[in-house]
Scaffold this motif. Structure first.
Motif, PDB file in Angstrom:
ATOM      1  N   GLY A 125      24.384 -34.531  -9.435  1.00 17.47           N
ATOM      2  CA  GLY A 125      25.340 -35.630  -9.565  1.00 17.47           C
ATOM      3  C   GLY A 125      25.239 -36.868  -9.158  1.00 17.47           C
ATOM      4  N   GLU A 126      26.039 -35.915  -8.303  1.00 19.11           N
ATOM      5  CA  GLU A 126      26.003 -37.261  -7.114  1.00 19.11           C
ATOM      6  C   GLU A 126      25.087 -38.321  -6.619  1.00 19.11           C
ATOM      7  OE1 GLU A 126      28.015 -37.591  -2.438  1.00 19.11           O
ATOM      8  OE2 GLU A 126      27.645 -35.319  -3.625  1.00 19.11           O
ATOM      9  N   LEU A 127      23.933 -37.752  -6.483  1.00 13.47           N
ATOM     10  CA  LEU A 127      22.094 -38.143  -6.442  1.00 13.47           C
ATOM     11  C   LEU A 127      22.453 -39.529  -7.302  1.00 13.47           C
ATOM     12  CD1 LEU A 127      19.235 -36.407  -5.384  1.00 13.47           C
ATOM     13  CD2 LEU A 127      19.661 -38.723  -7.176  1.00 13.47           C
ATOM     14  N   VAL A 128      22.757 -39.460  -8.330  1.00 12.15           N
ATOM     15  CA  VAL A 128      22.164 -39.907  -9.791  1.00 12.15           C
ATOM     16  C   VAL A 128      23.585 -40.988  -9.559  1.00 12.15           C
ATOM     17  CG1 VAL A 128      23.156 -40.261 -12.135  1.00 12.15           C
ATOM     18  CG2 VAL A 128      20.965 -38.465 -11.265  1.00 12.15           C
ATOM     19  N   ALA A 129      24.822 -40.801  -9.549  1.00  8.84           N
ATOM     20  CA  ALA A 129      26.362 -41.380  -9.604  1.00  8.84           C
ATOM     21  C   ALA A 129      25.827 -42.926  -7.929  1.00  8.84           C
ATOM     22  CB  ALA A 129      27.546 -41.101  -9.489  1.00  8.84           C
ATOM     23  N   LYS A 130      25.350 -42.227  -6.747  1.00  7.60           N
ATOM     24  CA  LYS A 130      25.019 -42.894  -6.303  1.00  7.60           C
ATOM     25  C   LYS A 130      23.857 -44.505  -6.045  1.00  7.60           C
ATOM     26  CE  LYS A 130      27.146 -40.594  -2.036  1.00  7.60           C
ATOM     27  NZ  LYS A 130      26.580 -39.698  -0.796  1.00  7.60           N
ATOM     28  N   ALA A 131      22.991 -43.366  -6.572  1.00  4.93           N
ATOM     29  CA  ALA A 131      21.728 -44.711  -7.284  1.00  4.93           C
ATOM     30  C   ALA A 131      22.208 -45.676  -7.958  1.00  4.93           C
ATOM     31  CB  ALA A 131      20.178 -43.433  -8.121  1.00  4.93           C
ATOM     32  N   VAL A 132      22.509 -45.673  -9.108  1.00  3.73           N
ATOM     33  CA  VAL A 132      22.947 -46.186 -10.165  1.00  3.73           C
ATOM     34  C   VAL A 132      24.042 -47.730  -9.599  1.00  3.73           C
ATOM     35  CG1 VAL A 132      24.431 -46.418 -12.159  1.00  3.73           C
ATOM     36  CG2 VAL A 132      23.310 -44.590 -11.854  1.00  3.73           C
TER      37      VAL A 132
END
Length: 367
Positions: free
Chosen positions: A358-365
């Motif tokens: 979830g953090e990985l996706v949030a940072k990518a966005v």
């Protein structure tokens, strides 16, 4: 983002931390991540595919809430409709003032089931609803909040049944899953003919120690006996899987992420609720101390607020539900992201996979 997520879950499986995993992410109505890794069934080594349904425990509560909001959008009821208008028996022992809003926010006051309740009891819809309707509330509805782990799905599901004349699984198919093309990947009661497609759960190392370390006097445990507390065995039980028990659900990550995406906006021509209702159902409704767990839990109408693994106060634009065992699904009104992760290595504590991916996706966005 697809490559980043795929690499991350491949590493989780290769390291032995996970058995089988699905991750799906929609952004502004488009599927941007559809990643799978590992095996769905440790005995047969059947691989996980994008359409493999996983029993995902309370992640299903977000699906139940969505069904309720779609019906509200259709005019079936208002959130302040007294439950007794639809379900007169629910008013016993002073619960006649309870509203649908109270039920959605876990403040209706009936969080407990008898200590000798069994899985067979859970499968008896009419019996469970009569039991809950006839129970004495732990507090006056609307005055406190506390997680209704087992009873919540029956309260919401019976409201749906009384309003429509149909079981909630039928309404899910007709109003949500069918229009979105995911009726074979998003379930309450799973048809027996579909059981062979499901992932099989297994207990993660350390699960028993984690449960033993939890405070025995926690009200949540007093309200939820071991026989009906989710575990790998519970999530593999055909009685559980084939019954409507809408405090939990069985789903693929791709399907439940698609559902959340259709709350945020249009997905292939389907929009579940309009902007005004989306704002209403995702606004902070209560942040009181939860009577079952002893700390504040920010909630909207049927969803928790805050991204798992992050500070809820910094991520109140995120709404959804995690499930005991380590699955989660949510959406973020600020970024247009809908996220879901399912897994079959059952662990009762916080899910490091959900937090990490979830953090990985949030940072990518955001990056």
């Amino acid at each position: 983002m697809q490559k980043l997520v795929q690499q991350a879950i491949d590493q989780l499986v290769e390291s032995g931390a996970e058995l089988g995993v699905q991750v799906a992410v929609y952004r502004h109505g488009e599927l941007v991540v559809d990643a799978v890794a590992g095996v769905a069934d440790p005995e047969s080594a059947r691989p996980v595919t994008s359409d493999t349904p996983f029993y995902s425990a309370s992640t299903g509560k977000g699906v139940t809430a969505t069904v309720v909001h779609v019906l509200a959008e259709r005019g079936a009821f208002d959130y302040d409709t007294p439950i007794v208008e639809l379900w007169p028996e629910f008013g016993a022992h002073g619960k006649d003032g309870a509203s649908i809003r109270h039920a959605l926010t876990h403040s209706v006051g009936v969080p407990a089931v008898p200590s000798d309740l069994t899985v067979r009891d859970l499968a008896d819809w009419d019996g469970m609803c009569a039991l809950i309707a006839g129970s004495e509330p732990w507090w006056e509805p609307g005055t406190r909040t506390g997680y209704h782990a087992v009873t919540w799905g029956f309260v919401m599901g019976e409201i749906v049944r009384r309003a429509t004349g149909k079981p909630i699984s039928h309404v899910l198919r007709q109003e949500v899953a069918g229009p979105l093309g995911i009726a074979d990947e998003l379930f309450f009661g799973v048809p027996e003919s579909e059981l062979g497609r499901l992932a099989r759960l297994e207990e993660a190392p350390g699960s028993a120690e984690m449960m033993a370390a939890m405070p025995a006097d926690l009200p949540l445990f007093r309200a939820t006996p071991p026989a009906v507390t989710p575990s790998a065995a519970y999530g593999n039980d055909p009685v559980v899987l084939t019954s409507d028990i809408p405090s939990g659900g069985t789903m693929s990550a791709r399907a439940v992420a698609r559902m959340y995406a259709a709350l945020l906006g249009e997905v292939d021509g389907v929009r579940l609720v309009q902007d005004e209702r989306l704002r209403e159902v995702t606004a902070l409704a209560t942040a009181d101390v939860d009577q079952m767990v002893g700390f504040p839990v920010p909630r909207a109408l049927g969803y928790n607020l805050g991204r798992p693994g992050a500070d809820p106060q910094q991520t109140l634009s995120v709404f959804g539900m995690p499930g005991m065992g380590g699955s989660a699904a949510y959406a973020d009104t600020a970024t247009g992201i809908a996220f879901a992760l399912t897994r079959n290595r059952f662990f009762p504590g916080p899910s490091t996979a959900v937090d990490r991916i979830g953090e990985l996706v949030a940072k990518a966005v955001s990056g």
